[in-house]
Design an enzyme around this catalytic site. Structure first.
Site: not given
Length: 278
Positions: A52, A47, A77, A110
């Site tokens: 990130y 994931d 996302k 997200h």
């Protein structure tokens, strides 16, 4: 190593491993090692998210693993600033390039970011990306019932999942009661509470762990699995990757599950979805 993780069927017809690895806050220069370690342990579900900032490292690990693409389940996302009618396509294309993939298995909005008021347009753009084969399944993250209702007013496509904060102190019973009858599976982020409260202080948890000769995190992850929730704890340590994966050789009984349910305090440790408007 062959994965032994149970799978659930999404409303798109695709299958998703119920346990995976989350890479939130994993530094770019560590992501390749961490994902490589996870794949060696047996994880097949990763994931990820554009925000990130470690998709390249994840992609290198996937490319060098030698694991067939159809054995992997990769999520990423769409970030808030990339929402709208036109932005999701270049955002996804950038993620695919960084990951070194032709498609992702699951693409999520997200956050609803309600003050931006773009998530309906974004959802319609995700539908198009799915139809073109760049995404196999589409879903959302951090959506409240009112956000799901609004999507339903403008689209007949039901999200495959809603990824939300979920752990023993915040069990999301009300939200799950709304979305799961609609065919939306629940994914848990922060499944161990993100170390923002002491697990050993949760009433009855230590007793359950002792009873099954398991650690507190293993009991919590097993609880998620038995609840039918998709879960992906984050760690950068290989020994913890192995520990988190060893949750399929025991089962919580009815009294254990009742004790876990009683731990719910409605306590968030993260941002409320209506406030995530970055």
């Amino acid at each position: 190593m062959t994965s032994t993780v149970p799978e659930l069927t999404l409303n798109s017809g695709y299958r998703i491993p119920q346990l995976g690895l989350g890479v939130f806050l994993v530094p770019q220069d560590e992501a390749q090692r961490v994902v490589t370690d996870a794949l060696e342990v047996g994880y097949r579900h990763i994931d990820n998210a554009a925000v990130y900032r470690n998709e390249e490292g994840v992609g290198r690990a996937l490319a060098e693993s030698g694991i067939a693409r159809d054995e992997l389940f990769i999520t990423t996302k769409l970030w808030n600033t990339e929402q709208g009618s036109d932005a999701p396509r270049p955002a996804l294309e950038e993620s695919l390039e960084k990951l070194g993939l032709d498609y992702v298995d699951l693409y999520l909005i997200h956050w609803p970011a309600p003050q931006r008021d773009l998530y309906v347009e974004s959802w319609q753009a995700l539908e198009q990306l799915r139809d073109e084969g760049l995404v196999r399944s589409i879903g959302v993250s951090n959506f409240e019932p009112e956000h799901l209702d609004r999507l339903a007013e403008h689209s007949s496509v039901i999200p495959a999942v809603n990824q939300v904060e979920l752990h023993p102190a915040l069990q999301q019973r009300e939200l799950r009661g709304v979305q799961e009858p609609r065919g939306i599976l629940t994914e848990a982020w922060g499944p161990l509470g993100q170390a923002k409260y002491a697990l050993e202080e949760m009433p009855g948890l230590s007793e359950i762990a002792t009873k099954h000769s398991k650690t507190l995190p293993q009991v919590i992850l097993r609880w998620h699995i038995q609840e039918g929730v998709i879960v992906f704890p984050k760690t950068t340590k290989k020994e913890r990757l192995k520990e988190n994966f060893e949750v399929f050789d025991f089962e919580l009984d009815a009294s254990d599950m009742a004790a876990m349910k009683a731990m719910d305090q409605g306590m968030r440790v993260g941002t409320h979805p209506n406030e995530g408007n970055w």
